[in-house]
Scaffold this motif. Sequence first.
Motif, short mmCIF file in Angstrom:
data_model
loop_
_atom_site.label_atom_id
_atom_site.label_comp_id
_atom_site.label_asym_id
_atom_site.label_seq_id
_atom_site.Cartn_x
_atom_site.Cartn_y
_atom_site.Cartn_z
N LEU A 63 55.36 38.29 47.37
CA LEU A 63 56.78 38.02 47.40
C LEU A 63 56.96 38.12 49.15
O LEU A 63 57.73 37.19 49.75
CB LEU A 63 57.84 38.61 46.81
N TYR A 64 56.68 39.14 49.67
CA TYR A 64 56.81 39.48 51.25
C TYR A 64 56.18 38.35 52.06
O TYR A 64 56.92 37.44 52.98
CB TYR A 64 56.30 40.49 51.55
N LEU A 65 54.98 37.66 51.85
CA LEU A 65 54.13 36.67 52.36
C LEU A 65 54.79 35.35 52.19
O LEU A 65 55.10 34.52 53.11
CB LEU A 65 52.72 36.63 52.06
N ALA A 66 55.34 35.04 51.04
CA ALA A 66 55.94 33.92 50.78
C ALA A 66 57.44 33.65 51.52
O ALA A 66 57.83 32.82 52.18
CB ALA A 66 56.37 33.80 49.31
N CYS A 67 58.11 35.07 51.58
CA CYS A 67 59.47 34.86 52.20
C CYS A 67 59.13 34.61 53.72
O CYS A 67 60.02 34.28 54.20
CB CYS A 67 60.13 36.28 52.26
N TYR A 68 58.18 35.39 54.47
CA TYR A 68 57.58 35.17 55.76
C TYR A 68 57.39 33.68 56.02
O TYR A 68 57.97 33.15 56.81
CB TYR A 68 56.36 36.00 56.19
N TRP A 69 56.49 33.17 55.02
CA TRP A 69 56.33 31.81 55.31
C TRP A 69 57.57 30.79 55.42
O TRP A 69 57.93 29.96 56.49
CB TRP A 69 55.40 31.00 54.25
N LEU A 70 58.60 30.92 54.40
CA LEU A 70 59.72 30.12 54.14
C LEU A 70 60.89 30.49 55.35
O LEU A 70 61.37 29.30 55.85
CB LEU A 70 60.21 30.50 52.80
N PHE A 71 60.79 31.58 55.66
CA PHE A 71 61.78 31.86 57.01
C PHE A 71 61.21 31.38 58.40
O PHE A 71 61.78 30.97 59.09
CB PHE A 71 62.10 33.22 57.06
N ALA A 72 59.84 31.42 58.40
CA ALA A 72 59.33 31.06 59.54
C ALA A 72 59.12 29.54 59.68
O ALA A 72 59.47 28.82 60.72
CB ALA A 72 57.90 31.68 59.63
N ARG A 73 59.24 28.97 58.51
CA ARG A 73 59.29 27.57 58.59
C ARG A 73 60.46 26.87 58.62
O ARG A 73 60.60 25.86 59.31
CB ARG A 73 58.74 27.19 57.04
N ASP A 74 61.43 27.64 58.55
CA ASP A 74 62.70 27.00 58.65
C ASP A 74 64.04 28.21 59.28
O ASP A 74 64.34 28.99 58.41
CB ASP A 74 63.32 26.48 57.54
N SER A 75 64.10 28.18 60.55
CA SER A 75 64.75 29.47 61.11
C SER A 75 66.40 29.19 60.84
O SER A 75 66.91 30.18 61.12
CB SER A 75 64.77 29.03 62.84
N LEU A 92 62.62 45.52 45.14
CA LEU A 92 64.39 45.89 45.28
C LEU A 92 64.29 47.12 45.85
O LEU A 92 65.42 47.31 46.79
CB LEU A 92 64.70 46.21 43.85
N LEU A 93 63.47 48.22 45.87
CA LEU A 93 63.46 49.42 46.43
C LEU A 93 63.59 49.34 47.91
O LEU A 93 64.05 50.13 48.71
CB LEU A 93 62.55 50.34 45.84
N SER A 94 62.66 48.41 48.56
CA SER A 94 62.40 48.32 49.90
C SER A 94 63.64 47.49 50.65
O SER A 94 63.42 47.47 51.74
CB SER A 94 60.91 47.57 50.44
N GLY A 95 64.34 46.58 49.80
CA GLY A 95 65.25 45.87 50.62
C GLY A 95 64.79 44.44 50.52
O GLY A 95 65.44 43.68 51.14
N LEU A 96 63.50 44.07 50.46
CA LEU A 96 63.01 42.75 50.38
C LEU A 96 63.61 41.72 49.62
O LEU A 96 64.32 40.77 50.03
CB LEU A 96 61.50 42.98 50.16
N LEU A 97 64.20 42.20 48.25
CA LEU A 97 65.09 41.48 47.59
C LEU A 97 66.35 42.37 47.18
O LEU A 97 66.20 43.57 47.24
CB LEU A 97 64.07 41.14 46.32
N VAL A 98 67.04 41.71 46.94
CA VAL A 98 68.45 42.35 46.33
C VAL A 98 68.74 41.49 44.73
O VAL A 98 68.46 40.38 44.82
CB VAL A 98 69.52 42.29 47.20
N THR A 99 69.48 42.51 43.81
CA THR A 99 69.80 41.61 42.48
C THR A 99 70.83 40.54 42.84
O THR A 99 71.73 40.66 43.56
CB THR A 99 70.39 42.81 41.71
N GLY A 100 70.64 39.32 42.18
CA GLY A 100 71.40 38.32 42.18
C GLY A 100 72.54 38.36 41.28
O GLY A 100 72.45 39.40 40.35
#
Length: 337
Positions: A63-75, A92-100
């Motif tokens: 999940l982290y690597l995918a988020c990094y790619w998508l955010f780097a791809r589109d600032s 969720l515990l780290s704050g990478l994701l939050v509940t929708g």
Amino acid sequence: MPDLNALTALALPDGRCLMADETTDRLSLGCDGQPLLSLRVNRVPALHVAIEQRCEHPDSEVLYLACYWLFARDSACQHLTWHLDELPTEALLSGLLVTGEVSGQYRCERALFWQLPRPWLSQASVNSYPQHPVISGGKRHPLRPLKPRGEVYRRFDARLGAWISLRTVDIEHDLARFNRWQNSARVASFWQEEGSLDQHREYLAKLLADPHTLTLIGCFDDQPFAYFEAYWAKEDRLAPFYQAGDYDRGIHMLVGEEQHRGPHKVASWLSALTHYLFLDDPRTQRVVAEPRADNAKMIGYMQGQRFHCEKEFDFPHKRAALMVLGRERFFERCVLA
């Protein structure tokens, strides 16, 4: 400068390389030649992603690597929504994701993502240093942790196409370069620290022994180009001129190599420097600077990175501009890539 629309690879600080094959509605990611995951992507009206296929990697890392790619791809992307069948507990515990708001949906916020210390900090601490008030030089402030040694921050700047890194000053290794930089007419006009090797050795040794100041060398692709001083503002000479917070950090900046001047380079190193200071202690709410009030070019560069000029004031040796960047302001429209 690289075209991010054509981005197909993204280097990671640990030496791995993230690769992608992207279409309008599909994204396949791999790492060091090994497939990582495939995503379905819906970009309208906002970015939604779902995992089609995942290889054997820890879920939070995928999940982290995918988020990094998508955010780097589109600032310009400020958040993305994941559709997941299983509860992503670690993320969720780290704050990478939050509940929708909808069951099975989880959001990754850009402002949260860039506050995670991994993998940018080379010496990341799991917990903040304990808070304990002390008095030094007649000023009451928190006891500061031991200063780090060696590399402290590394990130591949996808916009610049280069590594930006920060390491602590090694006096024996960096003295000659520091002396050359300080004795250049351009730097001397603002720093006024011209001198001999012995004078500069004494200058750096004094700061090395000072717990409130961290001396850093900035590097592009591991080649030194700049010198920075990061200081705790509460016990600095700046403190009487504004309401300094316990964990405010201040910066002094010097670009020594001519080929690394210019607005696109400043945008890279200034954002990296402030990013490092906000990550170094999550209690840091402001990064401040006090350039000479007539240094219009530097002030303009800082305003381009969302610093604002709070006021002008008089030090004994100069008229200064108090430049301030708040944590929330830095991360809310964070343009790191």
